[in-house]
Design an enzyme around this catalytic site. Sequence first.
Site, PDB file in Angstrom:
ATOM      1  CG  HIS A  77      -0.459   0.030   2.524  1.00 50.95           C
ATOM      2  ND1 HIS A  77      -0.185   1.196   3.191  1.00 50.95           N
ATOM      3  CD2 HIS A  77      -0.150  -0.975   3.383  1.00 50.95           C
ATOM      4  CE1 HIS A  77       0.272   0.911   4.401  1.00 50.95           C
ATOM      5  NE2 HIS A  77       0.314  -0.395   4.549  1.00 50.95           N
ATOM      6  CG  ASP A  97       2.788   0.365   7.826  1.00 48.06           C
ATOM      7  OD1 ASP A  97       2.422  -0.162   6.773  1.00 48.06           O
ATOM      8  OD2 ASP A  97       2.042   0.505   8.826  1.00 48.06           O
ATOM      9  CD  GLU A 121      -2.915  -1.568   5.503  1.00 46.84           C
ATOM     10  OE1 GLU A 121      -2.885  -2.623   6.132  1.00 46.84           O
ATOM     11  OE2 GLU A 121      -2.502  -0.494   5.995  1.00 46.84           O
ATOM     12  CD  GLU A 122      -1.296   2.370   7.563  1.00 42.93           C
ATOM     13  OE1 GLU A 122      -1.938   1.871   8.502  1.00 42.93           O
ATOM     14  OE2 GLU A 122      -0.116   2.069   7.310  1.00 42.93           O
ATOM     15  CG  HIS A 164       0.596   2.737  12.512  1.00 45.47           C
ATOM     16  ND1 HIS A 164      -0.731   2.389  12.595  1.00 45.47           N
ATOM     17  CD2 HIS A 164       1.056   2.130  11.392  1.00 45.47           C
ATOM     18  CE1 HIS A 164      -1.044   1.585  11.575  1.00 45.47           C
ATOM     19  NE2 HIS A 164       0.041   1.419  10.840  1.00 45.47           N
TER      20      HIS A 164
END
Lengths: 360, 347
Positions: free
Chosen positions: A72, A187, A221-222, A332
């Site tokens: 992503h 990420d 995605e998140e 995150h």
Amino acid sequence: MKYSGLELLKHLSLAFGPTSREDVVRNLIVEQIEGECDGYCEDRVGNLIAKVSGRGLDYHPENPQRLMLAAHMDEVGFMIREITTEGYLKFGLLGGMDPRVLCGRAVTIYGKDDKIIRGTIASKAIHMQTPEERSKITPIEKMYIDIGAMDKEDAEAYVSVGDCATFASDFVVFGENEKCIKGKALDDRAGCAALIEIMRALHASSCDLPFDVYFAFTRCEEIGISGAVVAANTVAPDYAIIMEATAINDLPGVSGPARVSSLGGGVVVSLVDAGTIYDSAFVRYALQTGEDHDIKCQIKQFASGANDARVIQRSLSGVRVLGLALPTRYIHSASNVTTFEDYESARDLTIAMLKEWKLN
Amino acid sequence: MNLKQTILSLCGLMSVSGNEKVASQELERIIGSVFDEHKVDPMGNHWFVKKCGRENAPKILIDTHFDEIGMMVTDIKDGGFITMTSVGGVDTRILQSGEVVIYGKEPVYGVVSSTAPHFRKPGESDKLSTMEELYVDTGYTKETLETLVSLGDPVGFKPVYGELLNDRIFGKAFDAKSCGACAVAGLAEISADELAGDVYFLFSSEEELGCRGAATAAFGIVPDYALILDVTHAAVPEVKNRNLSPMESGVVVEIAAPTDRGLTLMIKDLCDAKEIPYTVQACPGSTGTNANVIGMTADGIPSALCSLPLKSMHSSAEVISLKDAEALKELVKAFATSNEIAEVYAR
């Protein structure tokens, strides 16, 4: 400008791309894959899908099998909800974040006409906190971004409700033999970087892929509204490998499975997480390939987190999925930490698996 | 001397309380040319003297503290982590995922650990970890780290500076080295014969641990009168019950209980005369600054306190306005050249 390896990771990490504003990252990826595949397109929701065609005896052009790699593009971030009379920005979260990692961080806002505005997530000085406030986290609702505006009108000249922000965090190489890297959005820009390098490796080599390989750079995605499902519906893959960054907890005082995986331990292979039970034969094939090629692999020891495998596996009439991930500390947050060696393991394992495809 | 550049250079130095001597050479390089003398005393105070060239001239003290809040290494753990404790009142809410530098044999970069929510114990959902519960992740093995870092080594926030709108800047340790930069930049703009006396610019030590350095330095200097500069909380939305001065309101002239009211009012008059923007704040108790100790030193030193408005104090992203800094610089010039004040307050 094309980049590879650490430089590619760096540029992808630095690129602005909170969920709903994946365009900058997408443009950067397009630049990186131009001429490195047999075609690409942007789909109707903004996923970027590229293809490297199969060939050889096991490839059936009239009805080819398809394998999809997915990573992503979006990162966790902030969306401006309100501009206060004093000129501060109240925000909501794009993706799940712990309020503990927000106070004091610098942020980048794409403001009016995409002009870049700097800000900080302000915090009431410790001197003015009550004892209770000092021992408890500050809830998101009480936080705000300070861009230096004098008042609402001043702020509105630069920023509008709905504008997005991310952490402003540089890319740092550090630690033993400079093996560790720190940056925002690893990420899942690490996954994006791996996909780009896998694509280049497959496209440049003369190997006979028994299937068409699709590379899906996905959106949203998140926030759990995975754009990956649209990519899966479009590609209709037989197999999918989801390249992610996974949260690890290998801190002092944590032992056993609670550590999840180890930094420097190689690519993380998931058996199960909160969203997916992965295809066990696919998992075995990954581990066997790692062993055959001396590529470090480790099994994720804690069934936490979820990713796009959740929706890809259950798309259409079902897809065999494998989850490969980069072991990443402080996910995150502004400071994701992983190692370049782990990135190489993820990339190289995938290349090896595809080049000598043996999954039954 | 460029004020902003001086602020960034000084604030970027590591000067965690107790380590004020470490940066002596750097400090000399950045500001030394403005002064005739530089001396470091046993407490780690930096005295800089700019002479007026006249015999028996009054001694004018301009003090601001050189130290900054920070941390200290308490242990080295397996996996290349360190634990740390606070030096001064660090805002622990800003630590997790923050970046620090451990000042060992060489500077070692580190990230402050955070634990993902799904690994946290039940009942801790809104608990804030204490500093002692956090780790700094250095990426080294324990063995290597032990050759680089020792217990007690200072740890500071990584110096990162950025620009906001309206000439505001953010970064670490504006408290209070930015005030020092204003003073130095101001003194650089005046010639010796303009000075109302010999100016002792004191970059004092260990203010954050309770104004420890200023007391001994003031005793060593015994100035005729003193101006103390520090930062103060600027108005923020969540603090409504204190009449804090807003950003860009200029200098804050503090009518503080332990300081000299007459000198304070003369400074206020100076601001009016020179059209320096200011606000007045009443400060009935402890000032939380070196003004608490300098006045009551030796045979007594009439002193005044002026402040620079600042937001998010004791974090790695403090915010100040360069417009306010400019005002403070002008005030220092006016103060150091004021013959009216010298006439009243010279011994």
